[in-house]
Design an enzyme around this catalytic site. Structure first.
Site, PDB file in Angstrom:
ATOM      1  N   VAL A  13       0.862  -1.187   0.000  1.00 36.11           N
ATOM      2  CA  VAL A  13       0.000   0.000   0.000  1.00 36.11           C
ATOM      3  C   VAL A  13       0.892   1.228   0.000  1.00 36.11           C
ATOM      4  O   VAL A  13       1.828   1.341   0.798  1.00 36.11           O
ATOM      5  CB  VAL A  13      -0.939   0.010   1.221  1.00 36.11           C
ATOM      6  CG1 VAL A  13      -1.841   1.243   1.190  1.00 36.11           C
ATOM      7  CG2 VAL A  13      -1.781  -1.266   1.257  1.00 36.11           C
ATOM      8  N   ASP A 114       5.714  -3.119  10.736  1.00 30.28           N
ATOM      9  CA  ASP A 114       4.369  -2.590  10.529  1.00 30.28           C
ATOM     10  C   ASP A 114       3.571  -2.584  11.828  1.00 30.28           C
ATOM     11  O   ASP A 114       2.753  -1.680  12.053  1.00 30.28           O
ATOM     12  CB  ASP A 114       3.638  -3.396   9.461  1.00 30.28           C
ATOM     13  CG  ASP A 114       3.566  -4.878   9.776  1.00 30.28           C
ATOM     14  OD1 ASP A 114       4.470  -5.397  10.455  1.00 30.28           O
ATOM     15  OD2 ASP A 114       2.598  -5.534   9.328  1.00 30.28           O
ATOM     16  N   ARG A 115       3.834  -3.550  12.711  1.00 23.20           N
ATOM     17  CA  ARG A 115       3.080  -3.616  13.965  1.00 23.20           C
ATOM     18  C   ARG A 115       3.494  -2.492  14.919  1.00 23.20           C
ATOM     19  O   ARG A 115       2.651  -1.927  15.631  1.00 23.20           O
ATOM     20  CB  ARG A 115       3.274  -4.993  14.605  1.00 23.20           C
ATOM     21  CG  ARG A 115       2.824  -6.116  13.671  1.00 23.20           C
ATOM     22  CD  ARG A 115       3.069  -7.482  14.236  1.00 23.20           C
ATOM     23  NE  ARG A 115       2.136  -7.776  15.324  1.00 23.20           N
ATOM     24  CZ  ARG A 115       2.156  -8.908  16.017  1.00 23.20           C
ATOM     25  NH1 ARG A 115       3.086  -9.817  15.762  1.00 23.20           N
ATOM     26  NH2 ARG A 115       1.275  -9.112  16.983  1.00 23.20           N
TER      27      ARG A 115
END
Length: 265
Positions: A13, A114-115
């Site tokens: 994304v 990402d976390r």
């Protein structure tokens, strides 16, 4: 303009920020075989369609922030920033990058970038304590304390993984469209599978989040539950615990990390 890139196992994304506002976004498949040159051509094609950017690659881009769960893609994106955006400040989220999020894990290096980025954005937008539910290749549940610490999480098979597994392992089953069935009680095999996936995952989310909230706060009602990820809209209407839906949570977190690591001119 700030270009943010979130590389997941299945999809990548990209978001374009003008200040704090996301003005454009794209979703493409993640392909670990793409070279830096192929990625550069892909970026040029996507951003060339935006009226605020120039026709040449890099025109109008003032900064780049990237996180990736796929090491080979991160390597190629590093090469893209070096070769095609050499004069543009770039932040690649990896050990040593300032996020402002203390990681209270046995091995902090095991936690996906990402976390951590999601935890940062959750605290910035909604405060803590919070649980972030990310519906991606895996369904991840990340717990953030009232002080903004990443305290741990849960990893479960994602919706698409489960659909694929049913189609492969079930002798009389097949891969189905991820869609809402007419009713919980399916009237045919496809609807029965759709019902099991949709309501099964909604029940999983509710059960896991309720247990996490009881461990995270004295009053579980104080915990804000934020949903993100490409498949979140499927479950939103059926889960009783989700408070907020932020589809661009990771991109917002990347913007925040960029601001923490690149001094303003």
């Amino acid at each position: 303009m700030l270009l943010t890139i979130d590389v997941g196992n299945t999809h990548t994304v990209l978001g374009l920020f003008d200040g704090e506002e996301i003005v454009e976004h794209w979703r493409i498949s993640t392909d670990a075989r793409r070279t830096a040159d192929e990625l550069a051509v892909l970026l040029q094609g996507l951003m060339g369609m935006h009226p605020l950017l120039g026709e040449e690659l890099g025109d109008g881009i003032e900064g780049i922030a990237i996180c990736s769960t796929v090491p080979s893609v991160l390597h190629e994106l590093r090469e893209v920033t070096r070769r095609y955006y050499g004069d543009v400040p770039a932040v690649l989220v990896e050990p040593g990058v300032k996020t402002g999020v203390p990681i209270l894990m046995d091995n902090p290096k095991e936690v996906g970038a990402d976390r951590i980025i999601n935890a940062l954005a959750a605290v910035e937008l909604y405060g803590g304590p919070a649980v972030v539910v990310d519906f991606g290749t895996a369904t991840t549940f990340d717990a953030v304390s009232a002080r903004g610490e990443y305290v741990g999480g849960v990893i479960a098979p994602g919706i698409e993984i489960s659909v694929d597994a049913l189609g492969v392992k079930g002798a009389q089953l097949r891969k189905i469209e991820l869609a809402r069935p007419r009713s919980v009680i399916g009237k045919n095999t496809v609807e029965a599978m759709q019902s099991g996936i949709l309501y099964g995952f909604a029940g999983q989310v509710d059960g896991v989040v309720q247990r996490m909230a009881r461990e995270l706060a004295d009053d579980p009602d104080d915990v804000t539950v934020i949903a993100t990820g490409g498949l979140a809209p499927m479950v939103l209407g059926e889960s009783s615990v989700i408070d907020e839906h932020e589809p661009w949570l990771t991109l917002i977190g990347l913007r925040l990390v960029y601001e923490r690591n690149v001094p303003r001119s």
